[in-house]
Write an enzyme that holds these catalytic residues in place. Structure first.
Site, PDB file in Angstrom:
ATOM      1  N   ARG A 164       0.680  -1.261  -0.047  1.00 14.07           N
ATOM      2  CA  ARG A 164       0.083   0.106  -0.102  1.00 14.07           C
ATOM      3  C   ARG A 164       0.923   1.367  -0.052  1.00 14.07           C
ATOM      4  NH1 ARG A 164      -3.117  -3.283  -1.055  1.00 14.07           N
ATOM      5  NH2 ARG A 164      -5.102  -3.779  -0.283  1.00 14.07           N
ATOM      6  N   SER A 236     -10.740  -0.474   2.567  1.00 14.45           N
ATOM      7  CA  SER A 236     -10.286  -0.669   4.047  1.00 14.45           C
ATOM      8  C   SER A 236     -10.010   0.750   4.368  1.00 14.45           C
ATOM      9  CB  SER A 236      -8.888  -1.435   3.972  1.00 14.45           C
ATOM     10  OG  SER A 236      -9.169  -2.705   3.244  1.00 14.45           O
ATOM     11  N   GLU A 332      -5.275   3.758   5.498  1.00 16.52           N
ATOM     12  CA  GLU A 332      -5.054   3.782   4.408  1.00 16.52           C
ATOM     13  C   GLU A 332      -5.395   4.830   3.641  1.00 16.52           C
ATOM     14  OE1 GLU A 332      -5.788  -0.194   2.233  1.00 16.52           O
ATOM     15  OE2 GLU A 332      -6.729   1.250   0.912  1.00 16.52           O
TER      16      GLU A 332
HETATM   17  P1  FAD Z   1      -8.607   8.759  -5.423  1.00 17.78           P
HETATM   18  O1  FAD Z   1      -9.146   8.150  -4.424  1.00 17.78           O
HETATM   19  O2  FAD Z   1      -9.142   9.707  -6.274  1.00 17.78           O
HETATM   20  O3  FAD Z   1      -7.020   9.378  -5.271  1.00 17.78           O
HETATM   21  C1  FAD Z   1      -6.278   8.498  -4.152  1.00 17.78           C
HETATM   22  C2  FAD Z   1      -4.908   9.271  -4.100  1.00 17.78           C
HETATM   23  O4  FAD Z   1      -4.179   9.375  -5.559  1.00 17.78           O
HETATM   24  C3  FAD Z   1      -5.182  10.869  -3.746  1.00 17.78           C
HETATM   25  O5  FAD Z   1      -3.876  11.216  -2.984  1.00 17.78           O
HETATM   26  C4  FAD Z   1      -5.104  11.703  -4.918  1.00 17.78           C
HETATM   27  O6  FAD Z   1      -4.647  12.911  -4.875  1.00 17.78           O
HETATM   28  C5  FAD Z   1      -3.970  10.730  -5.835  1.00 17.78           C
HETATM   29  N1  FAD Z   1      -4.258  10.814  -7.404  1.00 17.78           N
HETATM   30  C6  FAD Z   1      -5.560  10.479  -7.935  1.00 17.78           C
HETATM   31  N2  FAD Z   1      -5.175  10.363  -9.273  1.00 17.78           N
HETATM   32  C7  FAD Z   1      -3.950  10.802  -9.385  1.00 17.78           C
HETATM   33  C8  FAD Z   1      -3.118  11.173 -10.589  1.00 17.78           C
HETATM   34  N3  FAD Z   1      -3.509  10.919 -11.882  1.00 17.78           N
HETATM   35  N4  FAD Z   1      -1.889  11.712 -10.365  1.00 17.78           N
HETATM   36  C9  FAD Z   1      -1.404  11.850  -9.190  1.00 17.78           C
HETATM   37  N5  FAD Z   1      -2.151  11.705  -8.244  1.00 17.78           N
HETATM   38  C10 FAD Z   1      -3.397  10.901  -8.098  1.00 17.78           C
HETATM   39  N6  FAD Z   1      -7.732  -0.731  -2.605  1.00 17.78           N
HETATM   40  C11 FAD Z   1      -6.894  -1.839  -2.842  1.00 17.78           C
HETATM   41  O7  FAD Z   1      -5.648  -1.702  -3.073  1.00 17.78           O
HETATM   42  N7  FAD Z   1      -7.266  -3.201  -2.827  1.00 17.78           N
HETATM   43  C12 FAD Z   1      -8.700  -3.221  -2.792  1.00 17.78           C
HETATM   44  O8  FAD Z   1      -9.018  -4.389  -2.451  1.00 17.78           O
HETATM   45  C13 FAD Z   1      -9.397  -2.174  -2.524  1.00 17.78           C
HETATM   46  N8  FAD Z   1     -10.572  -2.392  -2.316  1.00 17.78           N
HETATM   47  C14 FAD Z   1     -11.506  -1.296  -2.341  1.00 17.78           C
HETATM   48  C15 FAD Z   1     -12.984  -1.588  -2.242  1.00 17.78           C
HETATM   49  C16 FAD Z   1     -13.937  -0.379  -2.216  1.00 17.78           C
HETATM   50  C17 FAD Z   1     -15.426  -0.603  -1.947  1.00 17.78           C
HETATM   51  C18 FAD Z   1     -13.450   0.888  -2.390  1.00 17.78           C
HETATM   52  C19 FAD Z   1     -14.482   1.917  -2.259  1.00 17.78           C
HETATM   53  C20 FAD Z   1     -12.164   1.174  -2.193  1.00 17.78           C
HETATM   54  C21 FAD Z   1     -11.232   0.043  -2.312  1.00 17.78           C
HETATM   55  N9  FAD Z   1      -9.650   0.256  -2.590  1.00 17.78           N
HETATM   56  C22 FAD Z   1      -9.085  -0.835  -2.779  1.00 17.78           C
HETATM   57  C23 FAD Z   1      -9.176   1.561  -2.542  1.00 17.78           C
HETATM   58  C24 FAD Z   1      -9.022   2.402  -4.015  1.00 17.78           C
HETATM   59  O9  FAD Z   1     -10.072   1.679  -4.642  1.00 17.78           O
HETATM   60  C25 FAD Z   1      -7.888   2.342  -4.311  1.00 17.78           C
HETATM   61  O10 FAD Z   1      -6.982   3.225  -3.643  1.00 17.78           O
HETATM   62  C26 FAD Z   1      -7.815   3.159  -5.905  1.00 17.78           C
HETATM   63  O11 FAD Z   1      -6.450   2.877  -6.537  1.00 17.78           O
HETATM   64  C27 FAD Z   1      -8.039   4.563  -5.801  1.00 17.78           C
HETATM   65  O12 FAD Z   1      -8.311   5.255  -7.142  1.00 17.78           O
HETATM   66  P2  FAD Z   1      -9.143   6.677  -7.157  1.00 17.78           P
HETATM   67  O13 FAD Z   1      -8.768   6.767  -8.912  1.00 17.78           O
HETATM   68  O14 FAD Z   1     -10.320   6.552  -6.745  1.00 17.78           O
HETATM   69  O15 FAD Z   1      -8.064   7.528  -6.383  1.00 17.78           O
HETATM   70  N1  EPU Z   2     -11.224 -10.372   9.709  1.00 12.66           N
HETATM   71  C1  EPU Z   2     -11.889 -10.362  10.905  1.00 12.66           C
HETATM   72  N2  EPU Z   2     -13.200  -9.522  10.883  1.00 12.66           N
HETATM   73  C2  EPU Z   2     -13.438  -8.850   9.906  1.00 12.66           C
HETATM   74  C3  EPU Z   2     -12.833  -8.582   8.823  1.00 12.66           C
HETATM   75  C4  EPU Z   2     -11.427  -9.430   8.725  1.00 12.66           C
HETATM   76  O1  EPU Z   2     -11.603 -11.094  11.571  1.00 12.66           O
HETATM   77  O2  EPU Z   2     -14.336  -7.977  10.269  1.00 12.66           O
HETATM   78  C5  EPU Z   2     -10.124 -11.256   9.455  1.00 12.66           C
HETATM   79  C6  EPU Z   2     -10.181 -12.772   9.117  1.00 12.66           C
HETATM   80  O3  EPU Z   2      -9.502 -13.531   9.977  1.00 12.66           O
HETATM   81  C7  EPU Z   2     -10.078 -12.850   7.701  1.00 12.66           C
HETATM   82  C8  EPU Z   2      -8.909 -11.805   7.721  1.00 12.66           C
HETATM   83  O4  EPU Z   2      -9.205 -10.845   8.464  1.00 12.66           O
HETATM   84  O5  EPU Z   2      -9.610 -13.998   7.153  1.00 12.66           O
HETATM   85  C9  EPU Z   2      -8.606 -11.197   6.079  1.00 12.66           C
HETATM   86  O6  EPU Z   2      -9.955 -10.638   5.818  1.00 12.66           O
HETATM   87  P1  EPU Z   2      -9.973 -10.091   3.918  1.00 12.66           P
HETATM   88  O7  EPU Z   2      -9.776 -11.574   3.398  1.00 12.66           O
HETATM   89  O8  EPU Z   2     -11.378  -9.571   4.029  1.00 12.66           O
HETATM   90  O9  EPU Z   2      -8.860  -9.075   3.884  1.00 12.66           O
HETATM   91  P2  EPU Z   2      -8.353  -7.672   4.662  1.00 12.66           P
HETATM   92  O10 EPU Z   2      -6.965  -8.163   5.154  1.00 12.66           O
HETATM   93  O11 EPU Z   2      -9.293  -7.309   5.506  1.00 12.66           O
HETATM   94  C10 EPU Z   2      -7.083  -7.090   2.509  1.00 12.66           C
HETATM   95  C11 EPU Z   2      -7.047  -5.478   1.796  1.00 12.66           C
HETATM   96  C12 EPU Z   2      -8.187  -5.329   0.961  1.00 12.66           C
HETATM   97  C13 EPU Z   2      -8.253  -6.541   0.046  1.00 12.66           C
HETATM   98  C14 EPU Z   2      -8.393  -7.818   0.702  1.00 12.66           C
HETATM   99  C15 EPU Z   2      -8.318  -8.963  -0.150  1.00 12.66           C
HETATM  100  C16 EPU Z   2      -5.686  -4.192   3.178  1.00 12.66           C
HETATM  101  C17 EPU Z   2      -5.878  -3.086   3.998  1.00 12.66           C
HETATM  102  N3  EPU Z   2      -7.045  -4.578   2.887  1.00 12.66           N
HETATM  103  O12 EPU Z   2      -8.349  -6.794   3.591  1.00 12.66           O
HETATM  104  O13 EPU Z   2      -8.108  -4.081   0.302  1.00 12.66           O
HETATM  105  O14 EPU Z   2      -9.464  -6.233  -0.954  1.00 12.66           O
HETATM  106  O15 EPU Z   2      -7.341  -8.096   1.586  1.00 12.66           O
HETATM  107  O16 EPU Z   2      -6.978  -9.358  -0.761  1.00 12.66           O
HETATM  108  O17 EPU Z   2      -4.689  -4.610   3.109  1.00 12.66           O
HETATM  109  C18 EPU Z   2      -8.417  -1.945   0.342  1.00 12.66           C
HETATM  110  O18 EPU Z   2      -7.219  -1.770   0.318  1.00 12.66           O
HETATM  111  O19 EPU Z   2      -9.344  -0.731   0.220  1.00 12.66           O
HETATM  112  C19 EPU Z   2      -8.941  -3.254   0.537  1.00 12.66           C
HETATM  113  C20 EPU Z   2     -10.055  -3.407   0.492  1.00 12.66           C
END
Ligand code: FAD
Ligand code: EPU
Length: 336
Positions: A164, A236, A332
């Site tokens: 991240r 997250s 994050e």
């Molecule tokens: P924004 O939120 O618009 O911006 C994020 C940052 O990047 C800000 O600091 C902004 O200033 C900067 N920025 C954006 N675009 C540019 C650019 N072109 N040039 C320079 N700076 C820029 N993340 C994960 O890693 N794994 C996941 O599984 C995951 N699951 C998600 C699930 C949900 C339901 C949601 C809502 C979010 C999740 N995220 C996850 C977080 C998010 O999707 C990512 O961080 C994504 O890359 C953000 O993209 P964005 O375009 O919305 O960026």
């Molecule tokens: N868990 C709990 N309670 C909860 C949630 C999770 O006990 O309410 C524990 C369980 O043991 C579970 C473990 O956490 O097995 C892992 O949970 P999960 O697989 O949902 O993944 P996570 O670690 O919570 C991370 C990323 C997600 C990504 C998933 C899948 C981070 C901060 N988050 O979540 O990314 O989608 O793994 O790979 O690393 C994001 O960054 O926004 C994001 C959604």
């Protein structure tokens, strides 16, 4: 000339659905349009770049110019027997690119299906899920330097990618605009289905293929993460803390069920969702802000929460996790 809107609501431009305003707002369609704005509108300072607002929590109005680059296009720029190099405009939607890659029979991004946001933001926090990180397939990141207005390129090896994190999240924050990313996709299909119940879910879909892995990831994500179109959230809210093995062992003496994942260098990663759930926050609501009932790592906007309400809830969660486990959670989400 790009239109510059004044006193513009950002409610539609952040997935928390927080209602704040930008003093100025523009969606430049090309690098030249960004340069024109920067040369002519110095009075609009400060600047802030957004993608699709899926990793931002606004706690106040932004008294400056919000730029949302809308540079489009997915093009294959070269290929060899093993790889296909695709340049993707910063303003392309990430999941549409993943869909395109899977349909084009190119491997490497299928585990990252359904992550919200734009392709241009994907390197910033090195998006990751289901055992993959975008840095695995980034070749180069192209950007505009906001100070010199030069177009530059950074090879993946110089992007300081980590869990991240990247150079764009820290050293280059607010100093550049990412304009496009070059991804290295694989013509051979090497599947990675070891994370959680992914393999089991793929088997329900049918034969192993890029399409079944993508669909399995989508199904798992839909079963635990709230859809931001229905309930505001930014995925997250905190990173999973990384601790030394010794520290984690000490905590496990009192909490033997604490899950952990081994990392290289005697480090372990602890799921923050588990820590938050143990503190009793899962499904809790304080005013309009709350903790998702299926995934405690996700903070949600139940209606008209302000950014401050969500930030305050995050602060309380951090305090109680620290009190119980002596672990400091780190957000994050980018808090503005
Ligand atoms: P924004 O939120 O618009 O911006 C994020 C940052 O990047 C800000 O600091 C902004 O200033 C900067 N920025 C954006 N675009 C540019 C650019 N072109 N040039 C320079 N700076 C820029 N993340 C994960 O890693 N794994 C996941 O599984 C995951 N699951 C998600 C699930 C949900 C339901 C949601 C809502 C979010 C999740 N995220 C996850 C977080 C998010 O999707 C990512 O961080 C994504 O890359 C953000 O993209 P964005 O375009 O919305 O960026
Ligand atoms: N868990 C709990 N309670 C909860 C949630 C999770 O006990 O309410 C524990 C369980 O043991 C579970 C473990 O956490 O097995 C892992 O949970 P999960 O697989 O949902 O993944 P996570 O670690 O919570 C991370 C990323 C997600 C990504 C998933 C899948 C981070 C901060 N988050 O979540 O990314 O989608 O793994 O790979 O690393 C994001 O960054 O926004 C994001 C959604």
């Amino acid at each position: 000339m790009t239109q510059i809107n004044e006193n513009y609501s950002l409610k539609k431009y952040n997935t928390f659905g927080v209602d704040v305003k930008a003093r100025y707002f523009a969606t430049p369609q090309s690098i030249q349009e960004i340069i024109d704005i920067l040369e002519n509108k110095r009075e609009c300072f400060p600047f802030m770049i957004i993608g699709e607002g899926s990793n931002i929590l606004f706690t106040r109005d932004f008294n400056g110019l919000v730029l949302k680059p809308a540079i489009r296009g997915i093009k294959i720029i070269s290929s060899d027997r093993e790889h296909c190099y695709a340049e993707v405009g910063a303003g392309e939607n990430w999941d549409e690119f993943v869909h395109w890659a899977v349909e084009s029979n190119l491997a490497g991004v299928e585990n990252l299906s359904l992550i919200p946001g734009s392709a241009g933001s994907s390197p910033i926090q090195n998006i990751g899920a289901y055992g993959a990180e975008v840095s695995d397939i980034i070749e180069k990141v192209n950007y505009l330097d906001l100070e010199t207005l030069e177009i530059k390129s950074l090879p993946a090896g110089e992007c300081h990618f980590g869990y991240r994190t990247s150079i764009f999240k820290y050293q280059l924050k607010n100093r550049i605009v990412i304009t496009s990313v070059i991804f290295r996709l694989n013509t051979a299909h090497i599947y990675n289905t070891t994370y959680g119940n992914l393999q089991e879910e793929v088997e329900k879909m049918g034969d192993l293929s890029l399409a079944t892995v993508r669909q399995a990831v989508i199904n798992i994500r839909n079963s635990k993460l709230p859809d931001p179109k229905i309930i505001g959230n930014a995925g997250s809210f905190f990173k999973n803390p990384v601790l030394g093995k010794e520290v984690a062992c000490k905590i496990r003496q009192n909490y033997s069920s604490m899950p952990f994942y081994n990392l290289p260098g005697d480090l372990v990663k602890i799921p923050a969702g588990w820590l938050i759930e143990q503190c009793g926050w899962k499904g809790k609501k304080t005013g309009n802000a709350g903790v998702h009932d299926k995934q405690a790592l996700v903070l949600v906007n139940h209606g008209n929460a302000t950014g401050m309400e969500i930030k305050e809830l995050a602060g309380k969660i951090m305090e109680s996790v620290y009190e119980k486990f002596s672990i400091r959670l780190e957000p994050e989400v980018n808090i503005i």
